[in-house]
Design a protein around this motif. Structure first.
Motif, mmCIF file in Angstrom:
data_model
loop_
_atom_site.group_PDB
_atom_site.id
_atom_site.type_symbol
_atom_site.label_atom_id
_atom_site.label_comp_id
_atom_site.label_asym_id
_atom_site.label_seq_id
_atom_site.Cartn_x
_atom_site.Cartn_y
_atom_site.Cartn_z
ATOM 1 N N PHE A 127 38.142 -61.625 34.071
ATOM 2 C CA PHE A 127 38.473 -61.239 32.705
ATOM 3 C C PHE A 127 39.854 -61.722 32.260
ATOM 4 N N SER A 128 40.585 -62.353 33.175
ATOM 5 C CA SER A 128 41.923 -62.855 32.840
ATOM 6 C C SER A 128 41.916 -64.318 32.399
ATOM 7 N N ARG A 129 40.764 -64.955 32.519
ATOM 8 C CA ARG A 129 40.692 -66.381 32.213
ATOM 9 C C ARG A 129 41.119 -66.669 30.776
ATOM 10 N N GLY A 130 42.021 -67.632 30.633
ATOM 11 C CA GLY A 130 42.474 -68.042 29.312
ATOM 12 C C GLY A 130 43.670 -67.271 28.786
ATOM 13 N N LEU A 131 43.977 -66.111 29.390
ATOM 14 C CA LEU A 131 45.077 -65.302 28.869
ATOM 15 C C LEU A 131 46.437 -65.949 29.095
ATOM 16 N N SER A 132 46.599 -66.650 30.221
ATOM 17 C CA SER A 132 47.903 -67.253 30.524
ATOM 18 C C SER A 132 48.258 -68.371 29.564
#
Length: 266
Positions: A127-132
């Protein structure tokens, strides 16, 4: 709230896709058949997982025992599934190999008068993909916490892998911010962390068990951008007004000059 709302909708879509994967796996009744060797059923589950969003699938009986020779009766995702609910867990330490994993379970399935739960493991950073890649200035962060304050997803992945919990951090400001998020559906918060002022918008994510997304940004940079936007709007407005005045004068001159000349002839 647009960014928070946008990612909230993305999470909802991801969860719906995961639920579809679990339902598809549960429709293969062979995986519940004890007459079929466990190795054969596990191999079939692996092939099902290979065409899904999950790393792997497994099943558990009503007492929590699994094909992996573990017992997950104490896990909240299993307990919710036994109540007939879909459930996505926060990252947990997996009992099979001690890896940090996010688990998702579908509602229990009845086969030959026995209840079973199909569940699957995800990469802890799913669910963290793309947040950075989201950049709102120095120190900006995007985080998703569960109903207990544990970080489910973050633009700082190490927080997820460390099973960090905002309610347990030593900083009182972050603890207060976490409590505010847990107690409210949505809102705007202002807090200080590490000597820097931050402004955050947050909202609950529908279709989850109390997950909340928060987007935090450096307060001074947010204010600077707002002021810049206001200045740009004022400049544009002033320019438009000036252009309108010039056009009006030119049009009025074109109308008044012929009238003046006609009056002089008369």
């Amino acid at each position: 709230m647009s960014l928070a709302n946008s990612y909230s909708q993305t999470i909802q879509t991801n969860i719906e896709n995961l639920q579809d994967d679990l339902n598809a796996a549960a429709s293969n009744l062979m995986i519940f058949n004890d007459a079929v060797p466990a190795d054969t059923r596990m191999s079939h589950l692996a092939s099902l997982a290979a065409t899904s969003h999950f790393k792997d699938f497994s099943i558990a009986r009503s007492d929590g025992t699994t094909l992996n020779d573990t017992n997950i009766s104490d896990r909240e995702y299993f307990q919710s599934a036994m109540r007939g609910e879909d459930y996505g867990s926060s990252p947990v330490v997996r009992k099979t190999d001690n890896s940090v994993t996010t688990m998702v379970a579908g509602p229990s399935v009845t086969y030959n008068n026995e209840q079973y739960v199909v569940y699957g493991g995800l990469d802890s950073l799913y669910f963290s993909r793309g947040l950075s890649s989201i950049d709102m200035g120095a120190g900006s962060t995007v985080s998703v916490i569960d109903k207990y304050g544990q970080i489910v997803a973050s633009s700082t992945p190490s927080q997820v892998e460390a099973l960090a919990n905002y309610t347990e951090v030593p900083d009182p400001a972050l603890q207060a911010f976490a409590r505010e998020m847990l107690e409210n559906e949505e809102g705007i918060a202002h807090y200080t962390y590490g000597g820097t002022d931050y402004m955050a918008v947050y909202q609950k994510i529908e279709g989850t068990d109390g997950w909340t997304i928060a987007v935090s940004a450096n307060y001074s940079e947010v204010v600077a951008k707002v002021v810049l936007d206001i200045i740009i709007c004022l400049v544009l407005s002033g320019t438009l007004i000036l252009v309108n005045i010039i056009v009006t004068l030119k049009v009025s001159n074109k109308i008044s000059n012929p009238l003046t000349m006609s009056t002089k002839r008369l």
